[in-house]
Write an enzyme that holds these catalytic residues in place. Structure first.
Site, PDB file in Angstrom:
ATOM      1  N   TYR A  25     -25.373   3.941   6.325  1.00  9.88           N
ATOM      2  CA  TYR A  25     -26.839   3.870   6.400  1.00  9.88           C
ATOM      3  C   TYR A  25     -27.278   4.266   7.807  1.00  9.88           C
ATOM      4  CZ  TYR A  25     -31.442   2.210   4.872  1.00  9.88           C
ATOM      5  OH  TYR A  25     -32.759   2.135   4.482  1.00  9.88           O
ATOM      6  N   GLN A  28     -28.119  10.154   8.385  1.00 11.03           N
ATOM      7  CA  GLN A  28     -28.245  10.774   7.059  1.00 11.03           C
ATOM      8  C   GLN A  28     -28.348   9.723   5.957  1.00 11.03           C
ATOM      9  OE1 GLN A  28     -28.570  14.042   6.136  1.00 11.03           O
ATOM     10  NE2 GLN A  28     -28.667  14.578   8.288  1.00 11.03           N
ATOM     11  N   SER A  53     -26.627  -2.770   9.385  1.00 15.23           N
ATOM     12  CA  SER A  53     -27.598  -1.997   8.602  1.00 15.23           C
ATOM     13  C   SER A  53     -27.974  -2.686   7.305  1.00 15.23           C
ATOM     14  CB  SER A  53     -27.021  -0.617   8.259  1.00 15.23           C
ATOM     15  OG  SER A  53     -26.674   0.072   9.420  1.00 15.23           O
ATOM     16  N   GLN A  86     -14.092   8.888   7.985  1.00 16.32           N
ATOM     17  CA  GLN A  86     -14.086   9.121   6.541  1.00 16.32           C
ATOM     18  C   GLN A  86     -12.711   9.020   5.897  1.00 16.32           C
ATOM     19  OE1 GLN A  86     -16.302  12.671   5.562  1.00 16.32           O
ATOM     20  NE2 GLN A  86     -18.175  11.918   6.522  1.00 16.32           N
ATOM     21  N   HIS A 108     -21.060  17.309   5.243  1.00 18.98           N
ATOM     22  CA  HIS A 108     -20.403  18.195   6.221  1.00 18.98           C
ATOM     23  C   HIS A 108     -18.969  18.369   5.727  1.00 18.98           C
ATOM     24  CE1 HIS A 108     -19.103  20.075   9.865  1.00 18.98           C
ATOM     25  NE2 HIS A 108     -18.557  19.014  10.411  1.00 18.98           N
ATOM     26  N   GLY A 134     -31.155  13.277  10.147  1.00 17.92           N
ATOM     27  CA  GLY A 134     -31.589  12.397   9.063  1.00 17.92           C
ATOM     28  C   GLY A 134     -33.045  11.978   9.142  1.00 17.92           C
ATOM     29  N   ASP A 191     -20.908  25.329  11.517  1.00 23.53           N
ATOM     30  CA  ASP A 191     -21.515  24.122  12.082  1.00 23.53           C
ATOM     31  C   ASP A 191     -20.846  23.761  13.407  1.00 23.53           C
ATOM     32  OD1 ASP A 191     -23.441  21.861  11.419  1.00 23.53           O
ATOM     33  OD2 ASP A 191     -21.616  20.737  11.850  1.00 23.53           O
ATOM     34  N   GLU A 227     -38.046  23.478  35.607  1.00 21.03           N
ATOM     35  CA  GLU A 227     -37.730  24.853  35.218  1.00 21.03           C
ATOM     36  C   GLU A 227     -36.614  24.951  34.193  1.00 21.03           C
ATOM     37  OE1 GLU A 227     -39.164  27.627  35.609  1.00 21.03           O
ATOM     38  OE2 GLU A 227     -40.715  26.768  36.890  1.00 21.03           O
ATOM     39  N   GLU A 231     -39.070  22.731  30.470  1.00 18.61           N
ATOM     40  CA  GLU A 231     -39.755  23.868  29.831  1.00 18.61           C
ATOM     41  C   GLU A 231     -39.026  24.418  28.620  1.00 18.61           C
ATOM     42  OE1 GLU A 231     -41.935  27.062  31.638  1.00 18.61           O
ATOM     43  OE2 GLU A 231     -41.472  26.239  33.615  1.00 18.61           O
TER      44      GLU A 231
HETATM   45  P1  NAD Z   1     -24.189   7.994  11.679  1.00 16.63           P
HETATM   46  O1  NAD Z   1     -23.222   7.707  12.758  1.00 16.63           O
HETATM   47  O2  NAD Z   1     -25.646   8.087  11.999  1.00 16.63           O
HETATM   48  O3  NAD Z   1     -24.058   6.873  10.535  1.00 16.63           O
HETATM   49  C1  NAD Z   1     -22.832   6.487  10.017  1.00 16.63           C
HETATM   50  C2  NAD Z   1     -22.959   5.233   9.188  1.00 16.63           C
HETATM   51  O4  NAD Z   1     -21.642   4.801   8.793  1.00 16.63           O
HETATM   52  C3  NAD Z   1     -23.572   4.047   9.923  1.00 16.63           C
HETATM   53  O5  NAD Z   1     -24.338   3.311   8.979  1.00 16.63           O
HETATM   54  C4  NAD Z   1     -22.349   3.232  10.356  1.00 16.63           C
HETATM   55  O6  NAD Z   1     -22.654   1.886  10.534  1.00 16.63           O
HETATM   56  C5  NAD Z   1     -21.429   3.438   9.181  1.00 16.63           C
HETATM   57  N1  NAD Z   1     -20.009   3.314   9.521  1.00 16.63           N
HETATM   58  C6  NAD Z   1     -19.388   3.706  10.658  1.00 16.63           C
HETATM   59  N2  NAD Z   1     -18.078   3.463  10.589  1.00 16.63           N
HETATM   60  C7  NAD Z   1     -17.856   2.921   9.377  1.00 16.63           C
HETATM   61  C8  NAD Z   1     -16.687   2.461   8.700  1.00 16.63           C
HETATM   62  N3  NAD Z   1     -15.480   2.525   9.276  1.00 16.63           N
HETATM   63  N4  NAD Z   1     -16.830   1.957   7.445  1.00 16.63           N
HETATM   64  C9  NAD Z   1     -18.034   1.887   6.857  1.00 16.63           C
HETATM   65  N5  NAD Z   1     -19.171   2.306   7.449  1.00 16.63           N
HETATM   66  C10 NAD Z   1     -19.070   2.815   8.686  1.00 16.63           C
HETATM   67  O7  NAD Z   1     -23.673   9.320  10.933  1.00 16.63           O
HETATM   68  P2  NAD Z   1     -24.518  10.590  10.441  1.00 16.63           P
HETATM   69  O8  NAD Z   1     -24.940  11.369  11.639  1.00 16.63           O
HETATM   70  O9  NAD Z   1     -25.526  10.161   9.449  1.00 16.63           O
HETATM   71  O10 NAD Z   1     -23.368  11.452   9.731  1.00 16.63           O
HETATM   72  C11 NAD Z   1     -22.956  11.199   8.403  1.00 16.63           C
HETATM   73  C12 NAD Z   1     -22.454  12.517   7.806  1.00 16.63           C
HETATM   74  O11 NAD Z   1     -23.539  13.432   7.740  1.00 16.63           O
HETATM   75  C13 NAD Z   1     -21.372  13.202   8.611  1.00 16.63           C
HETATM   76  O12 NAD Z   1     -20.491  13.839   7.715  1.00 16.63           O
HETATM   77  C14 NAD Z   1     -22.132  14.238   9.410  1.00 16.63           C
HETATM   78  O13 NAD Z   1     -21.351  15.337   9.804  1.00 16.63           O
HETATM   79  C15 NAD Z   1     -23.179  14.636   8.386  1.00 16.63           C
HETATM   80  N6  NAD Z   1     -24.389  15.260   8.931  1.00 16.63           N
HETATM   81  C16 NAD Z   1     -25.086  14.656   9.927  1.00 16.63           C
HETATM   82  C17 NAD Z   1     -26.257  15.229  10.391  1.00 16.63           C
HETATM   83  C18 NAD Z   1     -27.074  14.569  11.460  1.00 16.63           C
HETATM   84  O14 NAD Z   1     -28.029  15.181  11.903  1.00 16.63           O
HETATM   85  N7  NAD Z   1     -26.815  13.361  11.910  1.00 16.63           N
HETATM   86  C19 NAD Z   1     -26.702  16.437   9.831  1.00 16.63           C
HETATM   87  C20 NAD Z   1     -26.000  17.015   8.774  1.00 16.63           C
HETATM   88  C21 NAD Z   1     -24.837  16.403   8.341  1.00 16.63           C
HETATM   89 MG    MG Z   2     -24.834  20.777  12.560  1.00 16.05          MG
END
Ligand code: NAD
Ligand code: MG
Length: 341
Positions: A25, A28, A53, A86, A108, A134, A191, A227, A231
């Site tokens: 949570y 994303q 969360s 993951q 991703h 997100g 990416d 600068e 900007e």
């Molecule tokens: P984040 O770090 O914001 O959130 C991760 C969530 O997982 C948090 O709720 C955290 O508490 C939880 N968490 C962390 N470790 C854990 C564990 N061991 N067990 C259970 N829960 C756990 O991550 P994010 O940026 O939302 O990224 C999530 C995915 O989305 C990734 O694959 C990332 O590459 C992809 N992604 C992110 C963005 C972005 O802008 N942030 C954009 C596109 C894709």
């Molecule tokens: Mg990216």
């Protein structure tokens, strides 16, 4: 031009017929879970025990379960945990609950592309990757818009994995902005390249080097900050709205002549060759291997580099100057409120 999918191309009923678990949570996770719920999808959020969360998700009206319970109950699991977490969570809490006909989704491709997670046959493996943070996935949805997204299928067990991914993308608002087909390879490699060479690595190093050059030559750090960093946003906003040519239309002729003649001297053949080397390291898996090893070793070098970056003189002067511009800090606060945890 590549084919883009819009609202009329998606079948909303497909995702509405599934039991979806959103794991995590954070940035994303909160956006996907809330958008899916408001699009009429049966969604539960899976969090680890003691997650800070839990309260936020429950207050937002979502059903929260443990990661394993959510994975067991659902027939479509969207993994929105940090990429480095993951594999361990998949092995311990997701894989034991996968059944034929289930689907695993990613935002991703890292763990599939670099072989960290290898789902069993009989399970659809797809990606819906919003091309934005997100908080924008959430905000644009509530405003009636969406964030453009990529979809990809790594394993099409059902023969309908692509339609399902498109339906999921539709439910988070992405088809309002445009959805593009890609592969796990292309998404992951571009990416990583983008963030290393242009968006994060290239940009921060360029800004710091420009700042250092001015300060070392005796100019005030305040001037150097305005600068080389402040900007930047104005220029990037123009490029975002109108492209590079449109941005050039808005700057003075002097700026444009300097841009056209000096830019290619700064980003010269040597820099372009380095870009290709960085891309090679991504494609060969060398970068992934290095990053996975760094995590296994406790992130010592990562933390050290982080500290060194935070100690760069541009941070101190920037903090003072931004302190005089509270409207900027207010924007930052809003982003932090919805991410992390
Ligand atoms: P984040 O770090 O914001 O959130 C991760 C969530 O997982 C948090 O709720 C955290 O508490 C939880 N968490 C962390 N470790 C854990 C564990 N061991 N067990 C259970 N829960 C756990 O991550 P994010 O940026 O939302 O990224 C999530 C995915 O989305 C990734 O694959 C990332 O590459 C992809 N992604 C992110 C963005 C972005 O802008 N942030 C954009 C596109 C894709
Ligand atoms: Mg990216």
């Amino acid at each position: 031009m590549a084919k883009l999918y819009y609202e009329k191309d998606a079948d909303a009923a497909l995702i509405q017929g599934r039991k979806v678990a959103v794991l995590g949570y954070g940035s994303q996770g909160h956006a996907h879970a809330l958008n899916l719920a408001e699009s009429g999808v049966d969604v539960r959020v899976g969090l680890r025990d003691g997650s800070s969360s839990r309260r936020k998700a429950e207050e937002a009206g979502l059903r929260v379960l443990s990661t394993a319970e959510a994975a067991a109950e659902a027939d479509l699991i969207m993994i929105l945990l940090p990429d480095t977490e993951q594999k361990a969570v998949y092995d311990a809490e997701i894989a034991p609950h996968l059944r034929e006909g289930d689907a695993i989704f990613f935002a991703h491709g890292f763990n599939i592309r670099f072989g960290q997670i290898a789902p069993p046959a009989g399970v659809d493996v797809a990606m819906v990757a919003p091309k934005g943070p997100g908080h924008l996935v959430r905000r644009t949805y509530t405003e009636g818009g969406g964030v453009p997204s990529l979809v990809a299928v790594a394993q099409d067990a059902s023969g309908k994995a692509h339609d399902l991914a498109l339906s999921y993308a539709h439910a988070i608002g992405a088809t309002r902005a445009g959805v593009l087909d890609t592969t796990f390879e292309e998404e992951t490699e571009t990416d990583l390249f983008g963030e290393q060479v242009v968006l994060c690595g290239g940009l921060t190093a360029l800004v710091q080097a420009g700042f250092d050059t001015l300060v070392d030559a005796g100019y005030q750090p305040e001037s150097a900050y305005f600068e080389c960093l402040h900007e930047l946003k104005l220029i990037v906003d123009l490029m975002y709205e109108q492209g590079i040519a449109g941005m050039r239309f808005s700057i003075s002729d002097t700026a444009e002549y300097g841009d056209l003649t000096r830019g290619p001297r700064v980003i010269d053949d040597h820099v372009r060759a380095t870009m290709r080397t960085v891309l090679d390291e991504i494609r060969s898996g060398a970068f992934a291997e290095e990053w996975i090893a760094e995590n296994r070793a406790g992130r010592g070098r990562f933390e050290e580099l982080r500290r060194a970056g935070a100690a760069h003189p541009i941070e101190k002067i920037g903090e003072e100057l931004r302190g005089m511009m509270p409207f900027i800090a207010a924007g930052r606060q809003r982003v932090q409120d919805v991410s992390g945890g």
